[in-house]
Design an enzyme around this catalytic site. Sequence first.
Site, PDB file in Angstrom:
ATOM      1  N   LYS A  13       0.839  -1.213   0.000  1.00 18.00           N
ATOM      2  CA  LYS A  13       0.000   0.000   0.000  1.00 18.00           C
ATOM      3  C   LYS A  13       0.871   1.260   0.000  1.00 18.00           C
ATOM      4  O   LYS A  13       0.657   2.163  -0.804  1.00 18.00           O
ATOM      5  CB  LYS A  13      -0.936   0.010   1.234  1.00 18.00           C
ATOM      6  CG  LYS A  13      -1.856  -1.208   1.318  1.00 18.00           C
ATOM      7  CD  LYS A  13      -2.784  -1.147   2.517  1.00 18.00           C
ATOM      8  CE  LYS A  13      -2.097  -1.206   3.862  1.00 18.00           C
ATOM      9  NZ  LYS A  13      -1.417  -2.495   4.164  1.00 18.00           N
ATOM     10  N   ARG A  88      -9.956   0.425   8.710  1.00 19.46           N
ATOM     11  CA  ARG A  88      -9.460  -0.921   8.985  1.00 19.46           C
ATOM     12  C   ARG A  88     -10.465  -1.730   9.799  1.00 19.46           C
ATOM     13  O   ARG A  88     -10.173  -2.883  10.134  1.00 19.46           O
ATOM     14  CB  ARG A  88      -8.172  -0.798   9.816  1.00 19.46           C
ATOM     15  CG  ARG A  88      -6.891  -1.171   9.093  1.00 19.46           C
ATOM     16  CD  ARG A  88      -5.766  -0.985  10.094  1.00 19.46           C
ATOM     17  NE  ARG A  88      -4.530  -1.605   9.725  1.00 19.46           N
ATOM     18  CZ  ARG A  88      -3.521  -0.968   9.126  1.00 19.46           C
ATOM     19  NH1 ARG A  88      -3.641   0.281   8.767  1.00 19.46           N
ATOM     20  NH2 ARG A  88      -2.400  -1.612   8.887  1.00 19.46           N
ATOM     21  N   ARG A 127      11.335  -5.460   5.339  1.00 16.95           N
ATOM     22  CA  ARG A 127      11.064  -4.035   5.050  1.00 16.95           C
ATOM     23  C   ARG A 127      12.031  -3.119   5.806  1.00 16.95           C
ATOM     24  O   ARG A 127      12.290  -3.315   6.980  1.00 16.95           O
ATOM     25  CB  ARG A 127       9.623  -3.695   5.434  1.00 16.95           C
ATOM     26  CG  ARG A 127       9.331  -2.197   5.356  1.00 16.95           C
ATOM     27  CD  ARG A 127       7.871  -1.890   5.294  1.00 16.95           C
ATOM     28  NE  ARG A 127       7.103  -2.398   6.404  1.00 16.95           N
ATOM     29  CZ  ARG A 127       5.762  -2.382   6.441  1.00 16.95           C
ATOM     30  NH1 ARG A 127       5.072  -1.880   5.427  1.00 16.95           N
ATOM     31  NH2 ARG A 127       5.126  -2.863   7.474  1.00 16.95           N
ATOM     32  N   ARG A 155      11.000  -0.948  11.242  1.00 19.47           N
ATOM     33  CA  ARG A 155       9.937  -0.607  12.183  1.00 19.47           C
ATOM     34  C   ARG A 155       9.922  -1.591  13.345  1.00 19.47           C
ATOM     35  O   ARG A 155      10.170  -2.769  13.146  1.00 19.47           O
ATOM     36  CB  ARG A 155       8.586  -0.646  11.455  1.00 19.47           C
ATOM     37  CG  ARG A 155       8.245   0.655  10.765  1.00 19.47           C
ATOM     38  CD  ARG A 155       7.075   0.541   9.836  1.00 19.47           C
ATOM     39  NE  ARG A 155       5.929  -0.190  10.372  1.00 19.47           N
ATOM     40  CZ  ARG A 155       4.783  -0.354   9.707  1.00 19.47           C
ATOM     41  NH1 ARG A 155       4.644   0.158   8.497  1.00 19.47           N
ATOM     42  NH2 ARG A 155       3.801  -1.022  10.237  1.00 19.47           N
ATOM     43  N   ARG A 166      -0.751  -8.882  13.264  1.00 20.54           N
ATOM     44  CA  ARG A 166      -1.396  -7.914  12.361  1.00 20.54           C
ATOM     45  C   ARG A 166      -2.175  -8.611  11.265  1.00 20.54           C
ATOM     46  O   ARG A 166      -3.251  -8.175  10.861  1.00 20.54           O
ATOM     47  CB  ARG A 166      -0.347  -6.980  11.754  1.00 20.54           C
ATOM     48  CG  ARG A 166      -0.067  -5.792  12.663  1.00 20.54           C
ATOM     49  CD  ARG A 166       1.361  -5.324  12.571  1.00 20.54           C
ATOM     50  NE  ARG A 166       1.735  -4.785  11.294  1.00 20.54           N
ATOM     51  CZ  ARG A 166       2.986  -4.750  10.834  1.00 20.54           C
ATOM     52  NH1 ARG A 166       3.964  -5.253  11.557  1.00 20.54           N
ATOM     53  NH2 ARG A 166       3.250  -4.205   9.688  1.00 20.54           N
TER      54      ARG A 166
END
Length: 209
Positions: A13, A88, A127, A155, A166
Site C-alpha cells: 500500500k 481498517r 522491510r 519498524r 497484524r
Amino acid sequence: MRIILVGPPGAGKGTQAARLIDTLNIPHISTGDMLRAAVKAGTTLGLEAQAFMTRGDLVPDEVVIGMIIERIAAPDCSKGFMLDGFPRTAPQAAALDEAMAAAGVTLDAVLLIEVPDSLIVERITGRRSDPETGAIYHLAFNPPPAEIADRVVQRKDDTEAACVARLSKYHSETAPIVPFYEAKGLLRRVDGVGSPDAVTARIADALKG
Ligand code: ADP
Ligand code: ADP
C-alpha cells in the site's frame, strides 16, 4: 479523486501510494505514518497508540477516527485524497461514510491489493525505510542503494510475531469491510504479486475501468 487503499500488512500500500500520488496530485494519508509521527513526538495520542502498535493490535477506533476526520477536512484534501491503512474496521468505514456524506463528497474507488498470507511475513521482516525521505525498501526485493544502506531503519512492529498478529487482525477486523465497499460498486481488486511496476500498471487499469 478520493481513493482508499486496502490490503494486508505488507501488501504494498505504501509503495504504491508513493507512486500514485505523483500522478494523481492528491495527498497520501497513511494512518500508520500519522500514528508513528505521534509516537515519535510523544503526543497524548502517540502515548495512547504506542503499546497497541508494538503488539500488532489495532489502535482503538475512537482514536483513529477522530484523527482521520480532522485530517480529511484540511484544505489540501479539498480536491481529493488517498487513504492508506484507513478504514481498517467496520466502525471506521461507517464513520468515514458518515463524515463524507456530511461534507457532500463521495469516494471514487477502493483498491484492494491482494497478496497471499504465505508471502506476507517475508515482505514485512525484510522491510526497511529511509528516515530522511520516508522511502520504503526491502532487503531482498528492493534493496536500498549503497549510499543509504547504513541509515535505513526497521519498524519496531516489523517482527515476525507482530506481523502474524497484524495479519490475524486483518482477517478478523479489516477483511469484513470489503463486502461493504463491494456492495457500493466501489471495490477494485488488484493482484499485488509481481514487480511493483506491474502492480502500479494494474492499479492504473483498475482506476480507468
Ligand atoms: P504496506 O504499506 O501495505 O504495509 P509496503 O509498501 O510498506 O506495504 O511494502 C511492504 C514491503 O514489501 C516493503 O519492504 C516493500 O519494499 C516490499 N514490496 C512492496 N511491493 C512489493 C512487490 N510488488 N513485490 C515485492 N516486494 C514488495
Ligand atoms: P502496515 O504497513 O503493516 O499495513 P501501518 O503502517 O498501516 O501497517 O499501521 C501500523 C500500525 O498502526 C497498525 O498495526 C496499527 O497498530 C496502527 N494502525 C494504523 N492504521 C490503523 C487504523 N486505521 N486503525 C487502527 N490502528 C491502526
